[in-house]
Motif scaffolding. Sequence first.
Motif, PDB file in Angstrom:
ATOM      1  N   ASP A 169       1.276  -1.200  -0.495  1.00  0.00           N
ATOM      2  CA  ASP A 169      -0.015   0.323  -0.405  1.00  0.00           C
ATOM      3  C   ASP A 169       0.607   1.493  -0.145  1.00  0.00           C
ATOM      4  O   ASP A 169       2.213   1.279  -0.096  1.00  0.00           O
ATOM      5  CB  ASP A 169      -1.151   0.093   1.061  1.00  0.00           C
ATOM      6  N   VAL A 170       0.383   2.114  -0.552  1.00  0.00           N
ATOM      7  CA  VAL A 170       1.130   3.840  -0.147  1.00  0.00           C
ATOM      8  C   VAL A 170       1.819   4.160   0.546  1.00  0.00           C
ATOM      9  O   VAL A 170       2.828   4.862   0.781  1.00  0.00           O
ATOM     10  CB  VAL A 170       0.449   4.716  -1.282  1.00  0.00           C
ATOM     11  N   ASP A 171       1.045   4.228   1.643  1.00  0.00           N
ATOM     12  CA  ASP A 171       1.267   4.259   2.827  1.00  0.00           C
ATOM     13  C   ASP A 171       3.312   3.056   3.004  1.00  0.00           C
ATOM     14  O   ASP A 171       3.919   3.504   4.211  1.00  0.00           O
ATOM     15  CB  ASP A 171       0.699   3.916   4.439  1.00  0.00           C
ATOM     16  N   PHE A 172       3.173   2.294   3.104  1.00  0.00           N
ATOM     17  CA  PHE A 172       4.001   1.473   2.589  1.00  0.00           C
ATOM     18  C   PHE A 172       5.206   1.532   2.183  1.00  0.00           C
ATOM     19  O   PHE A 172       6.814   2.141   2.596  1.00  0.00           O
ATOM     20  CB  PHE A 172       4.229  -0.035   3.354  1.00  0.00           C
ATOM     21  N   LEU A 173       5.136   1.992   0.592  1.00  0.00           N
ATOM     22  CA  LEU A 173       5.666   2.677  -0.143  1.00  0.00           C
ATOM     23  C   LEU A 173       6.702   3.567   0.693  1.00  0.00           C
ATOM     24  O   LEU A 173       7.576   4.260  -0.113  1.00  0.00           O
ATOM     25  CB  LEU A 173       5.313   2.437  -1.139  1.00  0.00           C
ATOM     26  N   TYR A 174       5.505   4.796   0.745  1.00  0.00           N
ATOM     27  CA  TYR A 174       6.094   5.857   1.710  1.00  0.00           C
ATOM     28  C   TYR A 174       7.171   5.795   2.881  1.00  0.00           C
ATOM     29  O   TYR A 174       8.821   6.278   1.943  1.00  0.00           O
ATOM     30  CB  TYR A 174       5.306   7.047   2.096  1.00  0.00           C
ATOM     31  N   ARG A 219      -3.257   4.129   2.441  1.00  0.00           N
ATOM     32  CA  ARG A 219      -3.553   2.643   3.205  1.00  0.00           C
ATOM     33  C   ARG A 219      -5.098   1.857   2.575  1.00  0.00           C
ATOM     34  O   ARG A 219      -5.205   1.240   2.411  1.00  0.00           O
ATOM     35  CB  ARG A 219      -4.293   2.373   4.591  1.00  0.00           C
ATOM     36  N   HIS A 220      -5.490   3.097   1.247  1.00  0.00           N
ATOM     37  CA  HIS A 220      -6.627   2.699   0.189  1.00  0.00           C
ATOM     38  C   HIS A 220      -6.390   2.126  -0.790  1.00  0.00           C
ATOM     39  O   HIS A 220      -6.689   2.410  -1.471  1.00  0.00           O
ATOM     40  CB  HIS A 220      -8.055   3.421   0.673  1.00  0.00           C
ATOM     41  N   TYR A 221      -4.432   2.548  -1.760  1.00  0.00           N
ATOM     42  CA  TYR A 221      -4.257   2.657  -2.082  1.00  0.00           C
ATOM     43  C   TYR A 221      -3.363   1.929  -2.180  1.00  0.00           C
ATOM     44  O   TYR A 221      -2.208   1.478  -1.741  1.00  0.00           O
ATOM     45  CB  TYR A 221      -3.956   4.117  -3.145  1.00  0.00           C
ATOM     46  N   CYS A 222      -2.857   1.233  -3.231  1.00  0.00           N
ATOM     47  CA  CYS A 222      -2.023  -0.080  -3.621  1.00  0.00           C
ATOM     48  C   CYS A 222      -1.126  -0.179  -4.603  1.00  0.00           C
ATOM     49  O   CYS A 222      -1.776  -0.255  -6.284  1.00  0.00           O
ATOM     50  CB  CYS A 222      -2.292  -1.434  -2.967  1.00  0.00           C
ATOM     51  N   VAL A 223      -0.022  -0.713  -4.499  1.00  0.00           N
ATOM     52  CA  VAL A 223       1.005  -0.931  -5.994  1.00  0.00           C
ATOM     53  C   VAL A 223       0.879  -2.416  -5.981  1.00  0.00           C
ATOM     54  O   VAL A 223       1.720  -3.260  -5.449  1.00  0.00           O
ATOM     55  CB  VAL A 223       2.268  -0.129  -6.256  1.00  0.00           C
ATOM     56  N   VAL A 224       0.509  -3.703  -7.289  1.00  0.00           N
ATOM     57  CA  VAL A 224       0.554  -4.647  -7.243  1.00  0.00           C
ATOM     58  C   VAL A 224       1.227  -5.063  -8.211  1.00  0.00           C
ATOM     59  O   VAL A 224       1.010  -3.597  -9.446  1.00  0.00           O
ATOM     60  CB  VAL A 224      -0.861  -4.901  -8.031  1.00  0.00           C
ATOM     61  N   TRP A 225       2.268  -5.344  -8.715  1.00  0.00           N
ATOM     62  CA  TRP A 225       2.913  -6.208  -9.546  1.00  0.00           C
ATOM     63  C   TRP A 225       3.094  -7.823  -9.589  1.00  0.00           C
ATOM     64  O   TRP A 225       3.351  -8.237  -8.391  1.00  0.00           O
ATOM     65  CB  TRP A 225       4.283  -5.541  -9.926  1.00  0.00           C
ATOM     66  N   SER A 261       2.639  -3.837   3.732  1.00  0.00           N
ATOM     67  CA  SER A 261       1.700  -3.135   4.661  1.00  0.00           C
ATOM     68  C   SER A 261       2.192  -3.279   6.373  1.00  0.00           C
ATOM     69  O   SER A 261       2.247  -4.009   6.416  1.00  0.00           O
ATOM     70  CB  SER A 261      -0.114  -2.899   4.711  1.00  0.00           C
ATOM     71  N   ARG A 262       2.080  -1.789   6.314  1.00  0.00           N
ATOM     72  CA  ARG A 262       2.254  -1.369   8.006  1.00  0.00           C
ATOM     73  C   ARG A 262       1.148  -1.475   8.621  1.00  0.00           C
ATOM     74  O   ARG A 262       1.619  -1.388  10.028  1.00  0.00           O
ATOM     75  CB  ARG A 262       3.186  -0.316   7.843  1.00  0.00           C
TER      76      ARG A 262
END
Lengths: 384, 354
Positions: free
Chosen positions: B293-298, B327-333, B352-353
């Motif tokens: 999720d974007v929080d984790f990525l940041y 936490r409501h947006y994510c990157v998936v690969w 995710s954190r």
Amino acid sequence: MMSDLDYAISQLRACKPIPEPAVRELCYKARELLIEESNVQIVDAPVTICGDIHGQFHDLMELFRVGGDVPETNYLFMGDFVDRGFYSLESFLLLLCLKVRYPDRITLIRGNHESRQITTVYGFYDECLRKYGSANVWRHCCEVFDYLALGALVVGAGSSISDTDEIEVEVVGQFGEVISRMKRPEPSTTATAIGGPPGSGASGSAAGTKGVNNGAVLCVHGGLSPLVDSVDKIRLLDRKQEVPHEGAMCDLLWSDPDEIDGWGLSPRGAGFLFGADIVKHFNHINNLSLIARAHQLVMEGFKEMFDSSIVTVWSAPNYCYRCGNVAAILELGEERSGAGVPWSATDRTTVVRPGPGRRYRVFEAAPQDSRGMPAKKPVADYFL
Amino acid sequence: MSSTPLRFPGPNRFRSDKEKDQTPEAKDRVVQQTDQDASQSRLSAVETGYLVDPFARAFVEGPVQKKLPLINRGTYVRTTAIDQLVTRFLTSTSSRKQIISLGAGSDTRYLRLLTTHRAAAASLLYHEIDFSAVTSRKIRALTRGAPSSPSSPSSLVSELLLSPPTALTDDALASAHYYIHPLDLRTLHPGCALPAGVERGLPTLFISECCLIYLAPQEADAIVRWITTDFSGDVGVVLYEPIGGEDAFGQVMVQNLAARGIVLKTLKKYSSLERQRERLRVLGLVGGQEAADVDFLYECWVGERERGRIGGLEMLDEMEEWRLLARHYCVVWGWRGGFGGWEGAWPVQGGSRV
């Protein structure tokens, strides 16, 4: 002026802005009043403590519906009246009108958004510009911000919110229905409590009984500061200025409690994080039973931490028309038995003072078309 | 006190608009307009200093809309995280490769690659696919302005592209390296005719940023199956999408977007990082699947110094709201084959954190 003021109140209650000269007059009167207030206002219980409002006018009306109107209910708002919502102007001016009209029934303290710098980023400045075509009204409001108290001390709060039972905590829904109740634990005989000296009124029990000197409740928008070890230190600050980027005044408006030991850096870029040890020590040496603060969105409307030594109260439901949270206000009743003793900063009789009886009223966002007031369709931003 | 019952708003609480009867065309138009949202967000992030993108301005119609700090930060994380995946793919080997951007809209990624990785781009075939209404806007922006002015967008086509267009119409562009296809994504499924210039044998990276989410689950799944069945080489897929539609924040998001006529059609089916990974695995990206999720990525992909720089750009005071949104947006690969050196290239740890 009185009738002008009542007219302004009726206009604002209908979510209509008042003319610029009326704003100027109101802000002038408010400043005259606020300049006399101490950095830490003393407020007598009973009082209803509210957290962030953020320009969500219709939800502020919902708050008054749930918590009672001014002047019937005595209110303490812990700042962040403006920014983010669409009606910062109407929300703040209404609260200010009520303050001028009923100065002893409503207390307003400063939040980190009551600042020139923050309001230019988070919406209040733009809103004033949009509604008046100039920044004059914003300027008048910012001058009032500089005079708002930094905190408040609630004294004389009762240990139970019920006459018949020792109810320490009650959670009530927006229609008055009781959601949960927690009785105060029976006085224990373990050594966690130190008996108060004769005449102090302390029961010798950390759990407390009726008539206990409960300690005061410190209300502040953000939290504590490493530069402030006593309530008296707050009183010494020169508050009549824009919120500084650092220092004690900044910290009081910006800091957050966190599950850490001691002090930590804040991810917000201003203020600090502080742990349970800091809160308990501060409460002890200042003879406080509780710190009430706002500043942080909590999905359930309120959140007690560190053995109920600090609570976050959040009063903007569905924050930013996006977050889906409920809001809460905190009611502290008055001591009924009359056996309480006046608060004294030097009376440090127990290790952990029993908190006052607390009733949380939880409420949801106002319906969109509530009471026929203009409600701009919220457009919350997402990643698209 | 932790036992306080939560009273989150029910499904009918925040409905601000009645569900409109819309024609399929009107619904498509609403989705097409999300492209302008994305362009505006990108420009706001660029002008505030989060991102460097000399092309952001060219694709925004009208004045800059300043976005909130948390939206800028989200745009930054989304862009830089996908950049990392793309760059790794692009620079892993010097052999020829292909990128297909689904619902590319006004995305500037190819133009940026031409300036930042010009040498690698020489062996890259880049395709963008979107509705004709969207590609025509892009073509207009790419060719707008006086050819004499070196800073005008027209120079993008004439000077920046590695090869001159072999075909250029109102809504389509073809060249040896770069294609813009005016195409409804719903026509892509196993066995469909390949868009012009697409090579099925090349290692190919597919990118979908807030795109498949607007398609019905079976339509979105058909596209991923098309990728894993009709392309014979190594393939990789990157998705950027909202997740978590079932909690209070998610419910309000669904309702707020519904009030604008936007329906997140696969949100329910692919509502968590776990489900997103499973989605790619089941649809044939069997080499590996990751999601964060974007929080984790940041917190975990952006270096400490860079986070310091980002934090200093503007005061982001709403940490709780930021975490909630992020936490409501994510990157998936996910990938098949020894794709582009993706395996184990980044910390994920569950993504995710929370």
